[in-house]
Write a protein that holds these residues in place. Sequence first.
Motif, PDB file in Angstrom:
ATOM      1  N   UNK A 242       0.816  -1.217   0.000  1.00 23.30           N
ATOM      2  CA  UNK A 242       0.000   0.000   0.000  1.00 23.30           C
ATOM      3  C   UNK A 242       0.847   1.263   0.000  1.00 23.30           C
ATOM      4  N   UNK A 243       2.099   1.148   0.394  1.00 27.40           N
ATOM      5  CA  UNK A 243       3.048   2.253   0.296  1.00 27.40           C
ATOM      6  C   UNK A 243       4.293   1.722  -0.390  1.00 27.40           C
ATOM      7  N   UNK A 244       4.631   2.324  -1.519  1.00 31.69           N
ATOM      8  CA  UNK A 244       5.833   1.894  -2.238  1.00 31.69           C
ATOM      9  C   UNK A 244       6.560   3.134  -2.753  1.00 31.69           C
ATOM     10  N   UNK A 245       7.805   3.282  -2.327  1.00 29.93           N
ATOM     11  CA  UNK A 245       8.668   4.363  -2.792  1.00 29.93           C
ATOM     12  C   UNK A 245       8.009   5.735  -2.603  1.00 29.93           C
ATOM     13  N   UNK A 246       7.457   5.952  -1.410  1.00 28.95           N
ATOM     14  CA  UNK A 246       6.837   7.229  -1.067  1.00 28.95           C
ATOM     15  C   UNK A 246       7.815   8.031  -0.210  1.00 28.95           C
ATOM     16  N   UNK A 247       8.041   9.267  -0.583  1.00 29.00           N
ATOM     17  CA  UNK A 247       8.902  10.150   0.193  1.00 29.00           C
ATOM     18  C   UNK A 247       8.052  10.868   1.237  1.00 29.00           C
ATOM     19  N   UNK A 248       8.471  10.809   2.483  1.00 25.78           N
ATOM     20  CA  UNK A 248       7.701  11.369   3.592  1.00 25.78           C
ATOM     21  C   UNK A 248       8.395  12.631   4.117  1.00 25.78           C
TER      22      UNK A 248
END
Length: 348
Positions: A242-248
């Motif tokens: 559900x989260x892939x390669x997301x910058x936070x």
Amino acid sequence: MAQPHDILLERLMASANVRLVARLHDPGAVGNTDTTYLHVFVPDLHLVSDEVRRTYQYGFDWRAEFTALTTALLETWDVLQQAGHRFTVTQLGDFVDLWRQSDNNPLGVQDILEAFPDIRDRFLREADDALGARLLLGNHDLEAREARDFARARMMHYLPGSAGTLAATHGDAFDVIETTVPDQIASFVLQTFGRLATPQTYHMEAMRTLRDQTTTSRDVRTRIQGDATLAGLHGSGEDCPERWSVMEVNQVEERPAAHRLLPNAVRAVQTLRTAPDSDGQPAAPNLTVLVIGHTHHARLVVDHTANLVLMDCGAWIESYQVDQEPKRPNRQLGAVCGADLRIYQLDA
């Protein structure tokens, strides 16, 4: 029953090796859970005539692949309609490249479209086999709206079925907005990107100044934005996290490193959320997801300090690289359904 994302992915995989660049499935961050609509975003193409293309080392060279994409999108649309869903396609600007083709003269549009009749028909004409695409203006095709085929192009689109959480623009205005219109940022944002903005209210001279200050010189023959470095790609045949390669982003100081356009994107969105539009109401009080192109570097950024998701859908020009692997051509696509945001890379 197959979900909209699954329907799209199945059609894309019929003609391409589809890999996931980034994914965010988070109702809290996105703010919308209505899955009635599947919104697809086609980023920068930078089409020029064959004669002009030969003078540059880079260009759009993917006619067959793009034809396969448009066919897959039409098939997706048909299946979604039968399942009771709705479908939109938005082209994120820099569809044509008047900056290189004709020194921004809108007469250059005709020469470009004559070289790409299939793409013209699928995106710009009203026909049974056309996509009915929403069009956005970019810094390389800012004057294209003066041509008949681009008369419906806008600076911002607010997408239906999202409870006002989702909008798309090219992204170039976020380069140096604070120096281009330092004393009138609120009016610039509202009158160019607001819910009630029209071509008659756009700050076109400010946009032209911005373009002239920031766009790579047409004399540079080797690049526009340069190659993109991607963290990694996820195979479409694998279980999709559900989260892939997301910058936070958890602190304001982290914004520029996450995405160079993020600081001014936040500034613009905060104006749209709070400043009164011409009817006295905020232009976009619920806006949480902003979809852009422009940078030719696909990525997803969640700014927790501003409650904003910046979805950069990449391009169909220049290249990307993962680690030390060979460079491959950018051929990217964004897709949003409810709280599920995805960016795909379509390899051969």
